[in-house]
Motif scaffolding. Structure first.
Motif, PDB file in Angstrom:
ATOM      1  N   ARG A   1      69.662  26.999  41.976  1.00 31.65           N
ATOM      2  CA  ARG A   1      70.610  26.273  42.821  1.00 31.65           C
ATOM      3  C   ARG A   1      71.837  25.813  42.038  1.00 31.65           C
ATOM      4  O   ARG A   1      72.935  25.790  42.574  1.00 31.65           O
ATOM      5  CB  ARG A   1      69.891  25.111  43.493  1.00 31.65           C
ATOM      6  N   VAL A   2      71.650  25.451  40.779  1.00 25.54           N
ATOM      7  CA  VAL A   2      72.797  25.078  39.945  1.00 25.54           C
ATOM      8  C   VAL A   2      73.712  26.278  39.767  1.00 25.54           C
ATOM      9  O   VAL A   2      74.943  26.156  39.843  1.00 25.54           O
ATOM     10  CB  VAL A   2      72.327  24.521  38.580  1.00 25.54           C
ATOM     11  N   GLU A   3      73.122  27.445  39.548  1.00 27.65           N
ATOM     12  CA  GLU A   3      73.922  28.663  39.383  1.00 27.65           C
ATOM     13  C   GLU A   3      74.677  29.010  40.666  1.00 27.65           C
ATOM     14  O   GLU A   3      75.822  29.444  40.641  1.00 27.65           O
ATOM     15  CB  GLU A   3      73.004  29.822  38.997  1.00 27.65           C
ATOM     16  N   ARG A   4      74.031  28.789  41.804  1.00 25.76           N
ATOM     17  CA  ARG A   4      74.624  29.151  43.093  1.00 25.76           C
ATOM     18  C   ARG A   4      75.632  28.111  43.590  1.00 25.76           C
ATOM     19  O   ARG A   4      76.687  28.462  44.108  1.00 25.76           O
ATOM     20  CB  ARG A   4      73.504  29.315  44.127  1.00 25.76           C
ATOM     21  N   TYR A   5      75.315  26.794  43.438  1.00 22.98           N
ATOM     22  CA  TYR A   5      76.133  25.755  44.071  1.00 22.98           C
ATOM     23  C   TYR A   5      76.829  24.809  43.098  1.00 22.98           C
ATOM     24  O   TYR A   5      77.665  24.018  43.499  1.00 22.98           O
ATOM     25  CB  TYR A   5      75.269  24.905  45.012  1.00 22.98           C
ATOM     26  N   GLY A   6      76.450  24.825  41.834  1.00 24.32           N
ATOM     27  CA  GLY A   6      77.008  23.892  40.867  1.00 24.32           C
ATOM     28  C   GLY A   6      75.986  22.851  40.461  1.00 24.32           C
ATOM     29  O   GLY A   6      74.861  22.824  40.964  1.00 24.32           O
ATOM     30  N   SER A   7      76.377  21.953  39.563  1.00 23.95           N
ATOM     31  CA  SER A   7      75.416  20.998  39.001  1.00 23.95           C
ATOM     32  C   SER A   7      75.002  19.904  39.985  1.00 23.95           C
ATOM     33  O   SER A   7      74.020  19.213  39.760  1.00 23.95           O
ATOM     34  CB  SER A   7      75.982  20.365  37.737  1.00 23.95           C
TER      35      SER A   7
ATOM     36  N   ARG B   1      79.678  17.784  57.126  1.00 25.65           N
ATOM     37  CA  ARG B   1      81.109  17.454  57.159  1.00 25.65           C
ATOM     38  C   ARG B   1      81.323  15.952  57.289  1.00 25.65           C
ATOM     39  O   ARG B   1      82.228  15.397  56.682  1.00 25.65           O
ATOM     40  CB  ARG B   1      81.794  18.171  58.325  1.00 25.65           C
ATOM     41  N   GLN B   2      80.475  15.298  58.082  1.00 23.22           N
ATOM     42  CA  GLN B   2      80.626  13.866  58.320  1.00 23.22           C
ATOM     43  C   GLN B   2      80.396  13.080  57.031  1.00 23.22           C
ATOM     44  O   GLN B   2      81.135  12.155  56.718  1.00 23.22           O
ATOM     45  CB  GLN B   2      79.630  13.411  59.383  1.00 23.22           C
ATOM     46  N   PHE B   3      79.375  13.429  56.262  1.00 26.48           N
ATOM     47  CA  PHE B   3      79.040  12.687  55.056  1.00 26.48           C
ATOM     48  C   PHE B   3      79.625  13.298  53.788  1.00 26.48           C
ATOM     49  O   PHE B   3      79.416  12.777  52.709  1.00 26.48           O
ATOM     50  CB  PHE B   3      77.525  12.568  54.910  1.00 26.48           C
ATOM     51  N   ARG B   4      80.330  14.412  53.898  1.00 27.39           N
ATOM     52  CA  ARG B   4      80.924  15.107  52.753  1.00 27.39           C
ATOM     53  C   ARG B   4      79.887  15.383  51.670  1.00 27.39           C
ATOM     54  O   ARG B   4      80.048  15.018  50.515  1.00 27.39           O
ATOM     55  CB  ARG B   4      82.082  14.319  52.174  1.00 27.39           C
ATOM     56  N   LEU B   5      78.800  15.979  52.081  1.00 24.45           N
ATOM     57  CA  LEU B   5      77.737  16.311  51.142  1.00 24.45           C
ATOM     58  C   LEU B   5      78.127  17.502  50.288  1.00 24.45           C
ATOM     59  O   LEU B   5      78.910  18.345  50.707  1.00 24.45           O
ATOM     60  CB  LEU B   5      76.444  16.629  51.905  1.00 24.45           C
ATOM     61  N   PRO B   6      77.585  17.593  49.079  1.00 24.24           N
ATOM     62  CA  PRO B   6      77.854  18.756  48.239  1.00 24.24           C
ATOM     63  C   PRO B   6      77.293  20.024  48.869  1.00 24.24           C
ATOM     64  O   PRO B   6      76.438  19.956  49.757  1.00 24.24           O
ATOM     65  CB  PRO B   6      77.114  18.436  46.936  1.00 24.24           C
ATOM     66  N   PRO B   7      77.725  21.194  48.400  1.00 29.20           N
ATOM     67  CA  PRO B   7      77.202  22.437  48.971  1.00 29.20           C
ATOM     68  C   PRO B   7      75.727  22.605  48.638  1.00 29.20           C
ATOM     69  O   PRO B   7      75.217  22.025  47.681  1.00 29.20           O
ATOM     70  CB  PRO B   7      78.041  23.514  48.285  1.00 29.20           C
ATOM     71  N   GLY B   8      75.048  23.412  49.447  1.00 29.89           N
ATOM     72  CA  GLY B   8      73.635  23.672  49.200  1.00 29.89           C
ATOM     73  C   GLY B   8      72.979  24.308  50.397  1.00 29.89           C
ATOM     74  O   GLY B   8      73.603  24.502  51.443  1.00 29.89           O
ATOM     75  N   SER B   9      71.722  24.636  50.252  1.00 30.24           N
ATOM     76  CA  SER B   9      70.953  25.248  51.320  1.00 30.24           C
ATOM     77  C   SER B   9      69.934  24.251  51.831  1.00 30.24           C
ATOM     78  O   SER B   9      69.348  23.498  51.058  1.00 30.24           O
ATOM     79  CB  SER B   9      70.227  26.486  50.784  1.00 30.24           C
ATOM     80  N   HIS B  10      69.727  24.247  53.127  1.00 33.20           N
ATOM     81  CA  HIS B  10      68.732  23.347  53.701  1.00 33.20           C
ATOM     82  C   HIS B  10      67.448  24.077  54.061  1.00 33.20           C
ATOM     83  O   HIS B  10      66.519  23.457  54.554  1.00 33.20           O
ATOM     84  CB  HIS B  10      69.299  22.629  54.925  1.00 33.20           C
ATOM     85  N   GLY B  11      67.388  25.373  53.797  1.00 34.27           N
ATOM     86  CA  GLY B  11      66.153  26.121  54.029  1.00 34.27           C
ATOM     87  C   GLY B  11      65.780  26.210  55.488  1.00 34.27           C
ATOM     88  O   GLY B  11      66.628  26.200  56.376  1.00 34.27           O
ATOM     89  N   LEU B  12      64.491  26.265  55.737  1.00 31.57           N
ATOM     90  CA  LEU B  12      63.971  26.397  57.095  1.00 31.57           C
ATOM     91  C   LEU B  12      64.119  25.094  57.872  1.00 31.57           C
ATOM     92  O   LEU B  12      64.111  24.011  57.269  1.00 31.57           O
ATOM     93  CB  LEU B  12      62.489  26.780  57.038  1.00 31.57           C
ATOM     94  N   PRO B  13      64.231  25.175  59.207  1.00 33.30           N
ATOM     95  CA  PRO B  13      64.283  23.935  59.992  1.00 33.30           C
ATOM     96  C   PRO B  13      63.018  23.101  59.772  1.00 33.30           C
ATOM     97  O   PRO B  13      61.928  23.635  59.608  1.00 33.30           O
ATOM     98  CB  PRO B  13      64.359  24.430  61.440  1.00 33.30           C
ATOM     99  N   LEU B  14      63.165  21.820  59.725  1.00 32.78           N
ATOM    100  CA  LEU B  14      62.121  20.807  59.556  1.00 32.78           C
ATOM    101  C   LEU B  14      61.535  20.758  58.147  1.00 32.78           C
ATOM    102  O   LEU B  14      61.516  19.708  57.532  1.00 32.78           O
ATOM    103  CB  LEU B  14      60.986  20.974  60.577  1.00 32.78           C
ATOM    104  N   ILE B  15      61.045  21.868  57.591  1.00 33.01           N
ATOM    105  CA  ILE B  15      60.408  21.800  56.270  1.00 33.01           C
ATOM    106  C   ILE B  15      61.397  22.026  55.134  1.00 33.01           C
ATOM    107  O   ILE B  15      61.121  21.676  53.996  1.00 33.01           O
ATOM    108  CB  ILE B  15      59.233  22.782  56.132  1.00 33.01           C
ATOM    109  N   GLY B  16      62.556  22.595  55.422  1.00 33.93           N
ATOM    110  CA  GLY B  16      63.586  22.790  54.412  1.00 33.93           C
ATOM    111  C   GLY B  16      63.109  23.635  53.249  1.00 33.93           C
ATOM    112  O   GLY B  16      62.504  24.684  53.432  1.00 33.93           O
ATOM    113  N   GLU B  17      63.342  23.149  52.040  1.00 32.13           N
ATOM    114  CA  GLU B  17      62.925  23.855  50.828  1.00 32.13           C
ATOM    115  C   GLU B  17      61.758  23.140  50.141  1.00 32.13           C
ATOM    116  O   GLU B  17      61.530  23.306  48.948  1.00 32.13           O
ATOM    117  CB  GLU B  17      64.107  23.982  49.874  1.00 32.13           C
ATOM    118  N   THR B  18      61.009  22.362  50.899  1.00 33.21           N
ATOM    119  CA  THR B  18      59.891  21.603  50.351  1.00 33.21           C
ATOM    120  C   THR B  18      58.841  22.515  49.731  1.00 33.21           C
ATOM    121  O   THR B  18      58.345  22.242  48.636  1.00 33.21           O
ATOM    122  CB  THR B  18      59.241  20.733  51.448  1.00 33.21           C
ATOM    123  N   LEU B  19      58.504  23.608  50.411  1.00 28.09           N
ATOM    124  CA  LEU B  19      57.470  24.509  49.897  1.00 28.09           C
ATOM    125  C   LEU B  19      57.896  25.166  48.588  1.00 28.09           C
ATOM    126  O   LEU B  19      57.086  25.303  47.668  1.00 28.09           O
ATOM    127  CB  LEU B  19      57.125  25.575  50.948  1.00 28.09           C
TER     128      LEU B  19
END
Length: 164
Positions: free
Chosen positions: A65-71, A29-47
């Motif tokens: 992710r494009v289908e789910r959240y947009g381009s 909310r503070q940085f007004r980032l686009p929608p998306g998933s951050h995955g697991l804590p610490l490692i995120g979606e790196t794997l």
């Protein structure tokens, strides 16, 4: 009946996960980032990203992710929140305005791997100067006449060794 240490450890884990989640929500909310998933804590979606690029077709990672959240979407890879863009117009705008309106960068872990003097990490006038020096060296007649012959020979030797 559960013992007191078990209940306390469960409560600590629960509150830690809740605080990490709330921190992520407030940061978005503070940085007004686009929608998306951050995955697991610490490692995120790196794997998921690494496994996608080890496969023959890495595009499904981006396509899902494009289908789910947009381009334009946010994910968490290599230890940092990252904004991905699959929109050619946005990418062109970013490349044309890099250093003016936007500051593009690699995640800190990638920067540490590449080293602080990597051409990929240089910006602005320094990057242009180093790029022109590199290209003038690569286009010289010494490279074309002598070094490329040796490089070609070494590549052929290595390919022959791999065929066994």
């Amino acid at each position: 009946m559960a013992s007191l240490p078990t209940l306390l450890s469960f409560a600590v884990i629960f509150f830690t996960v809740a605080l990490l989640y709330l921190r992520r929500v407030f940061r978005r909310r503070q940085f007004r980032l686009p929608p998306g998933s951050h995955g697991l804590p610490l490692i995120g979606e790196t794997l998921q990203l690494i496994s996608a690029y080890k496969s023959d077709n890495p595009e499904p990672f981006i396509d899902e992710r494009v289908e789910r959240y947009g381009s334009i979407f946010t994910t968490h890879v290599f230890g940092e929140p990252t904004v991905f863009s699959a929109d050619p117009e946005v990418n062109r705008f970013i490349l044309q305005n890099e250093g003016k309106l936007l500051d593009c960068s690699y995640p800190g872990s990638i920067s540490n791997l590449l080293g602080k003097h990597s051409l990929l990490l240089m910006k602005g006038a320094l990057h242009k100067r180093m790029h022109s020096l590199t290209m003038s060296f690569a286009n010289s007649s010494i490279i074309k006449d002598h070094l490329l012959h040796h490089i070609d020979r070494l590549i052929c030797l290595n390919l022959d060794a791999w065929s066994d």
